[in-house]
Design an enzyme around this catalytic site. Structure first.
Site, short mmCIF file in Angstrom:
data_model
loop_
_atom_site.label_atom_id
_atom_site.label_comp_id
_atom_site.label_asym_id
_atom_site.label_seq_id
_atom_site.Cartn_x
_atom_site.Cartn_y
_atom_site.Cartn_z
N CYS A 296 0.55 -1.87 -0.40
CA CYS A 296 0.06 -0.22 0.16
C CYS A 296 0.96 1.46 0.02
O CYS A 296 0.03 2.63 -0.36
CB CYS A 296 -0.74 0.66 1.13
SG CYS A 296 -0.24 -0.16 2.74
N GLU A 397 -5.42 2.48 -7.18
CA GLU A 397 -4.31 2.42 -6.63
C GLU A 397 -4.47 0.73 -7.68
O GLU A 397 -5.08 0.16 -7.79
CB GLU A 397 -4.41 1.54 -5.42
CG GLU A 397 -4.00 0.80 -4.75
CD GLU A 397 -3.93 0.38 -3.51
OE1 GLU A 397 -2.87 0.73 -2.03
OE2 GLU A 397 -5.33 0.68 -2.74
#
Length: 511
Positions: A296, A397
């Site tokens: 992340c 993402e």
């Protein structure tokens, strides 16, 4: 459930594992099962259970009994601290085994798993120290009163962990859970449950009381949903995507559970021309391609000062093309596979999106030719240049070995592009100008900032984001404190007569 995980196609010759409740492993029985696939070659390496709502009920009931039972609840803080320290020692004795199992299950090269897992025992030692040093406050209050606080463990913690760092992320929450006196039910990712199961066994054998650590396996949409929304939990800890975190957090909020959510990211890295460009490229590759980009905090946006932009792009492209992708157990391998065929397809889909948006693919973008028939889920380290801030590849993402490079001219422009994101987990700055570095550290909208580094974490340093990257913090004093609720206690030290309803009483106060 993908085709490779279809229960009808599984062999029943191997034991099916996945339910660990009240200190016991529960047989799978007639429950739905699925395969665990090794990303390196696509082969089945284990079978596990899709735990039912009833299984989750039983696990939470076991955690509640342990939390309220005398063996765990009445353990002194000093004894608990020593025991949590002992759990770190027990884990350390099995690290060689855990390195290998984690590489088998999630595909990270052994060099990476060895480097990461070697620090995990210190999480237990650090939290043992916090438990030993815990103090409650005495509060100065007006009048003849003693005011003080007592912190008490919140209770049962639901811990939902992802596939990318199975041991680290489970442990960074197990350590404060145990050190605070809470109990837990953990649901590991359906892709990577094996090291968490082994950790349960290690802690059981080290003497952890039954019910303190329960484990259920299953899919997020079923088992994860049942756990996150269960009215019997007092705290939810989840690491995962932003949308899954939003759903789980909303479910947990119905019972007003405390929450720590570490969610998505799109980390900007701002590179200035006063920083050594070769070092900047080395950090770019490290920040992007470790874990095959499935972090992340992946350095997925590189904002590069225009004076060095062309040279940076050329050197990063060459660096990416030189990374050796292959079998995660081979010593020469520098990057392994992504976790699944589905995740690889997501990366390849974003390659097509980038091309359609007009970005310039300067490295990667496909499946390595020598690994095409391996059965594993390999994808090339991928770099796009000439990207603009509004492109999807610069905003969403992707969670793979994929980064984009954007030029900027001024500090103000770099800061504006960096902060123009729904995410705010991590960011980094490459510069030798100390004043500039400190300005950016203050103004970047992210919970974690690296100056001339990337990926660095410490047990004592808080970890978490802002905006759509979640809420709360892991690691550090901040995480430990969030496993408690606070009681405020007010003691009247005076023996003076009191009667609010006596009209003759002088100097009465209402509060």
């Amino acid at each position: 459930m993908n085709k490779q995980q279809s229960p009808a196609s599984l062999s029943t010759s191997e034991p099916v594992r996945g339910l660990f409740i009240d200190g016991n492993e529960i047989p799978a029985g007639s429950r739905e099962t699925f395969a665990v696939i090794s990303p390196g070659d696509g082969k089945v390496i284990a079978h596990t259970v899709n735990a039912t709502d009833d299984d989750v009920d039983a696990a939470i009931a076991g955690a509640r009994r342990a939390f309220e039972g005398p063996e765990w609840r009445k353990m002194s803080e000093r004894t608990r601290a020593k025991f949590v320290y002992k759990l770190g020692d027990a884990l350390e004795k099995h690290l060689d085994e855990l390195y290998e199992l984690e590489t088998l299950n999630n595909g990270r090269p052994t060099r990476e798993t060895r480097a990461q897992l070697s620090k995990v025992p210190d999480l237990f030692r650090y939290n043992a120290g916090l438990a030993l040093a815990k103090r409650d406050a005495v509060i100065p209050v007006e009048g003849h009163y003693l005011g003080y606080t007592l912190r008490r463990p919140v209770g049962v913690v639901a811990n939902v962990t992802p596939f990318n760092h199975p041991v680290l992320i489970a442990a960074r929450n197990l350590a404060p859970t145990f050190a605070s006196g809470c109990t837990t039910v953990v649901k590991p990712s359906e892709y990577t449950p094996l090291t968490t199961i082994r950790m349960w066994e290690i802690f059981r054998d080290a003497g952890l009381p039954p019910g303190v650590f329960n484990l259920v396996t299953g899919f997020g949409a079923s088992t994860g949903k049942a756990l996150s929304g269960h009215p019997g939990i007092n705290k939810l800890v989840l690491t995962g995507g932003t949308e899954s975190g939003r759903l789980a957090g909303a479910a947990a909020a119905r019972s007003f559970a405390h929450q720590t959510l570490e969610l998505g990211g799109k980390a900007p890295v701002i590179v200035f021309d006063d920083f050594d460009i070769d070092q900047a490229v080395n950090y770019a590759a490290f920040g992007t391609f470790i874990g095959a980009g499935q972090t992340c905090i992946c350095s997925s946006r590189h904002l590069v000062q225009r004076t060095i932009y062309k040279e940076f792009v050329e050197k990063l492209a060459a660096k990416a093309k030189g990374i050796r992708v292959g079998d995660p157990f081979a010593k020469a391998t520098q990057m392994g596979p992504v976790v699944s065929a589905r995740q690889r397809q997501r990366v390849l889909d974003f390659v097509e999106i980038g091309l359609a948006e007009g970005a310039w693919l300067v490295a990667g973008g496909g499946i390595p030719e020598h690994l095409r028939e391996s059965g594993g889920f390999y994808v090339e380290p991928t770099v796009f240049a000439d990207v603009t801030p509004e492109m999807r590849i610069a905003r969403e993402e992707i969670f793979g070995p994929f980064t984009v490079v954007l030029p900027f001219d001024t500090e103000e422009e770099a800061l504006r592009i960096a902060n123009d994101s729904q995410y705010g987990l991590a960011a980094a700055v490459r510069t030798n100008n100390v004043a500039r570095a400190l300005r950016f550290a203050e103004d970047l909208e992210a919970g974690i900032i690296w100056i001339n580094d990337h990926h660095r974490v410490d047990a004592a340093s808080p970890w978490g984001g802002v905006k759509d990257s979640g809420t709360g913090r892991e690691f550090g004093q901040e995480a430990f404190d969030h496993y408690f609720y606070t009681k405020a206690i007010m003691v009247n030290k005076s023996n003076d007569r009191f009667d609010w309803f006596d009209p003759e009483m002088p100097d009465l106060r209402l509060n």
